[in-house]
Design a protein around this motif. Structure first.
Motif, PDB file in Angstrom:
ATOM      1  N   GLN A   1      33.267  33.158 -51.761  1.00  0.00           N
ATOM      2  CA  GLN A   1      32.234  32.909 -50.777  1.00  0.00           C
ATOM      3  C   GLN A   1      31.823  34.186 -50.065  1.00  0.00           C
ATOM      4  OE1 GLN A   1      33.623  29.703 -48.212  1.00  0.00           O
ATOM      5  NE2 GLN A   1      32.732  28.198 -49.596  1.00  0.00           N
ATOM      6  N   LYS A   2      30.526  34.339 -49.857  1.00  0.00           N
ATOM      7  CA  LYS A   2      30.002  35.460 -49.082  1.00  0.00           C
ATOM      8  C   LYS A   2      28.687  35.037 -48.448  1.00  0.00           C
ATOM      9  CE  LYS A   2      28.523  37.547 -53.454  1.00  0.00           C
ATOM     10  NZ  LYS A   2      28.581  38.749 -54.303  1.00  0.00           N
ATOM     11  N   VAL A   3      28.501  35.468 -47.209  1.00  0.00           N
ATOM     12  CA  VAL A   3      27.313  35.084 -46.457  1.00  0.00           C
ATOM     13  C   VAL A   3      26.395  36.294 -46.327  1.00  0.00           C
ATOM     14  CG1 VAL A   3      28.448  35.533 -44.222  1.00  0.00           C
ATOM     15  CG2 VAL A   3      26.430  34.036 -44.328  1.00  0.00           C
ATOM     16  N   LEU A   4      25.104  36.055 -46.508  1.00  0.00           N
ATOM     17  CA  LEU A   4      24.078  37.072 -46.314  1.00  0.00           C
ATOM     18  C   LEU A   4      23.453  36.847 -44.944  1.00  0.00           C
ATOM     19  CD1 LEU A   4      22.541  39.389 -47.860  1.00  0.00           C
ATOM     20  CD2 LEU A   4      20.809  37.657 -48.386  1.00  0.00           C
ATOM     21  N   LEU A   5      23.637  37.791 -44.035  1.00  0.00           N
ATOM     22  CA  LEU A   5      23.014  37.743 -42.718  1.00  0.00           C
ATOM     23  C   LEU A   5      21.747  38.588 -42.770  1.00  0.00           C
ATOM     24  CD1 LEU A   5      26.127  38.147 -40.360  1.00  0.00           C
ATOM     25  CD2 LEU A   5      25.072  36.045 -41.217  1.00  0.00           C
ATOM     26  N   VAL A   6      20.607  37.951 -42.617  1.00  0.00           N
ATOM     27  CA  VAL A   6      19.315  38.598 -42.842  1.00  0.00           C
ATOM     28  C   VAL A   6      18.681  39.013 -41.517  1.00  0.00           C
ATOM     29  CG1 VAL A   6      17.005  38.299 -43.817  1.00  0.00           C
ATOM     30  CG2 VAL A   6      18.985  37.202 -44.918  1.00  0.00           C
ATOM     31  N   ASP A   7      18.287  40.279 -41.424  1.00  0.00           N
ATOM     32  CA  ASP A   7      17.526  40.795 -40.295  1.00  0.00           C
ATOM     33  C   ASP A   7      16.065  40.412 -40.528  1.00  0.00           C
ATOM     34  OD1 ASP A   7      16.225  42.266 -38.361  1.00  0.00           O
ATOM     35  OD2 ASP A   7      17.190  44.168 -38.828  1.00  0.00           O
ATOM     36  N   GLY A   8      15.665  39.272 -39.963  1.00  0.00           N
ATOM     37  CA  GLY A   8      14.382  38.674 -40.283  1.00  0.00           C
ATOM     38  C   GLY A   8      13.190  39.586 -40.037  1.00  0.00           C
ATOM     39  N   MET A   9      13.142  40.209 -38.851  1.00  0.00           N
ATOM     40  CA  MET A   9      11.998  41.056 -38.527  1.00  0.00           C
ATOM     41  C   MET A   9      11.923  42.281 -39.437  1.00  0.00           C
ATOM     42  SD  MET A   9       9.992  39.782 -36.333  1.00  0.00           S
ATOM     43  CE  MET A   9       9.879  38.632 -34.962  1.00  0.00           C
TER      44      MET A   9
ATOM     45  N   ILE B   1      17.572  27.392 -44.935  1.00  0.00           N
ATOM     46  CA  ILE B   1      18.320  28.488 -44.320  1.00  0.00           C
ATOM     47  C   ILE B   1      18.156  28.373 -42.809  1.00  0.00           C
ATOM     48  CG2 ILE B   1      18.461  31.003 -44.045  1.00  0.00           C
ATOM     49  CD1 ILE B   1      17.286  31.216 -46.905  1.00  0.00           C
ATOM     50  N   PRO B   2      19.246  28.440 -42.029  1.00  0.00           N
ATOM     51  CA  PRO B   2      19.113  28.357 -40.574  1.00  0.00           C
ATOM     52  C   PRO B   2      18.497  29.616 -39.972  1.00  0.00           C
ATOM     53  CG  PRO B   2      21.418  28.668 -41.191  1.00  0.00           C
ATOM     54  CD  PRO B   2      20.663  28.456 -42.465  1.00  0.00           C
ATOM     55  N   ASN B   3      17.610  29.416 -38.985  1.00  0.00           N
ATOM     56  CA  ASN B   3      17.067  30.492 -38.160  1.00  0.00           C
ATOM     57  C   ASN B   3      17.907  30.585 -36.889  1.00  0.00           C
ATOM     58  OD1 ASN B   3      14.508  31.309 -39.553  1.00  0.00           O
ATOM     59  ND2 ASN B   3      13.977  29.146 -39.221  1.00  0.00           N
ATOM     60  N   ILE B   4      18.397  31.786 -36.584  1.00  0.00           N
ATOM     61  CA  ILE B   4      19.250  31.975 -35.405  1.00  0.00           C
ATOM     62  C   ILE B   4      18.638  33.033 -34.491  1.00  0.00           C
ATOM     63  CG2 ILE B   4      21.522  32.719 -34.571  1.00  0.00           C
ATOM     64  CD1 ILE B   4      21.775  30.118 -36.020  1.00  0.00           C
ATOM     65  N   SER B   5      18.548  32.718 -33.205  1.00  0.00           N
ATOM     66  CA  SER B   5      18.081  33.673 -32.198  1.00  0.00           C
ATOM     67  C   SER B   5      18.531  33.165 -30.833  1.00  0.00           C
ATOM     68  CB  SER B   5      16.553  33.808 -32.234  1.00  0.00           C
ATOM     69  OG  SER B   5      15.936  32.549 -32.041  1.00  0.00           O
ATOM     70  N   PHE B   6      18.388  34.037 -29.811  1.00  0.00           N
ATOM     71  CA  PHE B   6      18.723  33.600 -28.454  1.00  0.00           C
ATOM     72  C   PHE B   6      17.977  34.495 -27.466  1.00  0.00           C
ATOM     73  CE2 PHE B   6      21.098  32.608 -24.657  1.00  0.00           C
ATOM     74  CZ  PHE B   6      21.427  31.263 -24.836  1.00  0.00           C
ATOM     75  N   PRO B   7      17.364  33.889 -26.422  1.00  0.00           N
ATOM     76  CA  PRO B   7      16.614  34.683 -25.445  1.00  0.00           C
ATOM     77  C   PRO B   7      17.488  35.761 -24.802  1.00  0.00           C
ATOM     78  CG  PRO B   7      16.174  32.335 -25.148  1.00  0.00           C
ATOM     79  CD  PRO B   7      17.296  32.438 -26.148  1.00  0.00           C
ATOM     80  N   GLY B   8      16.929  36.952 -24.675  1.00  0.00           N
ATOM     81  CA  GLY B   8      17.642  38.058 -24.038  1.00  0.00           C
ATOM     82  C   GLY B   8      18.485  38.882 -24.984  1.00  0.00           C
ATOM     83  N   TYR B   9      18.581  38.449 -26.233  1.00  0.00           N
ATOM     84  CA  TYR B   9      19.359  39.167 -27.240  1.00  0.00           C
ATOM     85  C   TYR B   9      18.480  39.508 -28.437  1.00  0.00           C
ATOM     86  CZ  TYR B   9      23.570  37.821 -24.701  1.00  0.00           C
ATOM     87  OH  TYR B   9      24.535  37.670 -23.734  1.00  0.00           O
ATOM     88  N   GLU B  10      18.836  40.586 -29.105  1.00  0.00           N
ATOM     89  CA  GLU B  10      18.120  40.980 -30.311  1.00  0.00           C
ATOM     90  C   GLU B  10      18.770  40.353 -31.543  1.00  0.00           C
ATOM     91  OE1 GLU B  10      17.006  45.205 -30.569  1.00  0.00           O
ATOM     92  OE2 GLU B  10      17.802  45.430 -28.540  1.00  0.00           O
ATOM     93  N   ALA B  11      18.031  40.415 -32.650  1.00  0.00           N
ATOM     94  CA  ALA B  11      18.590  39.941 -33.916  1.00  0.00           C
ATOM     95  C   ALA B  11      19.880  40.680 -34.246  1.00  0.00           C
ATOM     96  CB  ALA B  11      17.565  40.141 -35.039  1.00  0.00           C
ATOM     97  N   ASP B  12      19.934  41.978 -33.909  1.00  0.00           N
ATOM     98  CA  ASP B  12      21.151  42.770 -34.154  1.00  0.00           C
ATOM     99  C   ASP B  12      22.365  42.117 -33.509  1.00  0.00           C
ATOM    100  OD1 ASP B  12      18.956  44.401 -34.730  1.00  0.00           O
ATOM    101  OD2 ASP B  12      19.999  46.228 -34.173  1.00  0.00           O
ATOM    102  N   ASP B  13      22.192  41.630 -32.287  1.00  0.00           N
ATOM    103  CA  ASP B  13      23.306  41.028 -31.557  1.00  0.00           C
ATOM    104  C   ASP B  13      23.721  39.698 -32.179  1.00  0.00           C
ATOM    105  OD1 ASP B  13      23.171  43.117 -29.525  1.00  0.00           O
ATOM    106  OD2 ASP B  13      21.377  42.097 -28.800  1.00  0.00           O
ATOM    107  N   CYS B  14      22.729  38.930 -32.621  1.00  0.00           N
ATOM    108  CA  CYS B  14      23.046  37.673 -33.313  1.00  0.00           C
ATOM    109  C   CYS B  14      23.795  37.960 -34.607  1.00  0.00           C
ATOM    110  CB  CYS B  14      21.766  36.893 -33.594  1.00  0.00           C
ATOM    111  SG  CYS B  14      20.869  36.369 -32.107  1.00  0.00           S
TER     112      CYS B  14
ATOM    113  N   PRO C   1      30.317  27.784 -41.304  1.00  0.00           N
ATOM    114  CA  PRO C   1      30.057  27.937 -42.742  1.00  0.00           C
ATOM    115  C   PRO C   1      29.291  26.775 -43.354  1.00  0.00           C
ATOM    116  CG  PRO C   1      32.271  28.686 -42.241  1.00  0.00           C
ATOM    117  CD  PRO C   1      31.726  28.093 -40.967  1.00  0.00           C
ATOM    118  N   ASP C   2      29.629  25.545 -42.967  1.00  0.00           N
ATOM    119  CA  ASP C   2      28.940  24.380 -43.535  1.00  0.00           C
ATOM    120  C   ASP C   2      27.459  24.322 -43.158  1.00  0.00           C
ATOM    121  OD1 ASP C   2      31.285  23.606 -44.687  1.00  0.00           O
ATOM    122  OD2 ASP C   2      31.711  21.978 -43.271  1.00  0.00           O
ATOM    123  N   GLU C   3      27.105  25.009 -42.073  1.00  0.00           N
ATOM    124  CA  GLU C   3      25.720  24.966 -41.590  1.00  0.00           C
ATOM    125  C   GLU C   3      24.817  25.976 -42.292  1.00  0.00           C
ATOM    126  OE1 GLU C   3      26.527  23.553 -36.983  1.00  0.00           O
ATOM    127  OE2 GLU C   3      26.675  25.687 -37.467  1.00  0.00           O
ATOM    128  N   CYS C   4      25.406  26.901 -43.040  1.00  0.00           N
ATOM    129  CA  CYS C   4      24.582  27.926 -43.680  1.00  0.00           C
ATOM    130  C   CYS C   4      24.834  28.026 -45.181  1.00  0.00           C
ATOM    131  CB  CYS C   4      24.776  29.285 -43.008  1.00  0.00           C
ATOM    132  SG  CYS C   4      26.474  29.918 -42.989  1.00  0.00           S
TER     133      CYS C   4
END
Length: 294
Positions: free
Chosen positions: A4-12, A105-118, A259-262
């Motif tokens: 198993q391996k997860v790809l974390l994508v920097d969307g922008m 694919i889940p989209n993840i973000s949070f106000p006040g934080y950058e994609a880098d932090d997520c 893991p089950d969510e992505c």
């Protein structure tokens, strides 16, 4: 099942790259209804190519939400030099997230934080379960490299990647992942608009970090430094500490993904319908051979 391996994508990073790669001579790809789609088309091509190349079993896509973050609270000029997004790109910000959802694919973000932090936060969470691959064009992410985290830097041209693990980072950059934070503290980052120490360039900063290991080590040995370097650091000491904070990716952002969510379980028929709606005909006929099989 494969490892198993997860790809974390920097969307922008993918979206902007897709926009500029698909706007030759001012031509912007649009649907028959007039909706600009060139950036989303490029994004999908890059994402599917990464899936084909690295065969992730899980995928997450992380996003910036706006210009205001905890970093702009610390330094008002942070990223203050960024131009406004091209007009044709603006409607694609929401569209690309709809497409990502359509790819399961889940989209993840949070106000006040950058994609880098997520991405940093999720890399710590998910590396407890599997290997992590970070897909980006941003060298700031190299600070996330560790035993189970590799950073994939997208380079010019199709299927052209630089993959960094700890050994590659040390070999090419002469620094550890943690030292990469201190490097940015010393030299600043023109793209993010923070200055570092005036007059200290990458060559000098790298030499100092190799010898003294960290900013703290450098400051403890200021008396040993050449007078010109010592003077520059002392003159910008407050900015040095601030820039190190700005350069540090937060790994405790208030986001989570189990893991089950992505798990990467693409629905081919759903994707075909989505691509046909967007008039991505060339992707419709190729998508089945791009999709990784769990």
């Amino acid at each position: 099942m494969t490892d198993q391996k997860v790809l974390l994508v920097d969307g922008m990073a993918l979206l902007f790259r897709g926009y500029f790669a698909n706007s030759y001579g001012g031509y912007i790809r649009k649907t028959k209804a007039g909706l600009p789609t060139n950036a989303v088309f490029g994004f999908v091509k890059y994402l599917l190519d990464a899936c084909k190349t690295f065969n992730p079993t899980h995928i997450v896509c992380c996003w910036d939400l706006g210009s205001k973050t905890f970093r702009t609270d610390k330094f008002e000029g942070y990223k203050g030099n960024r131009p406004d997004a091209p007009a044709e790109l603006i409607p694609q910000f929401d569209l690309v997230k709809e497409v990502v959802t359509g790819l399961n694919i889940p989209n993840i973000s949070f106000p006040g934080y950058e994609a880098d932090d997520c991405i940093g936060t999720l890399s710590k969470q998910l590396s407890a379960h599997m290997d992590v691959l970070v897909l980006t064009g941003d060298h700031d992410m190299l600070q996330l490299v560790d035993e189970r985290v590799k950073v994939i830097i997208m380079k010019k041209g199709p299927s052209n990647y630089a993959v960094y693990d700890s050994e590659k980072l040390l070999e090419e950059k002469q620094l550890t992942a943690k030292q990469f934070i201190d490097l940015k503290g010393l030299i600043g980052d023109t793209s993010d608009n923070y200055p570092g120490v005036k007059g200290i360039g990458e060559k000098t900063a790298t030499k100092l970090l190799i010898e003294y290991l960290s900013i703290d080590g450098i400051l403890e040995n200021l008396h040993q430094l050449p007078k010109s370097v010592k003077t520059k650091i002392e003159a910008d000491l407050e900015m040095l500490h601030l820039c190190r904070e700005l350069a540090t990716i937060s790994c405790d952002a208030p986001v989570t993904c189990l893991p089950d969510e992505c798990l990467w379980q693409p629905d081919q028929q759903k994707i075909f319908a989505l691509f046909e709606e967007l008039e991505f005909n060339s992707l419709v006929k190729d998508v089945s051979r791009f999709i990784a099989v769990s």
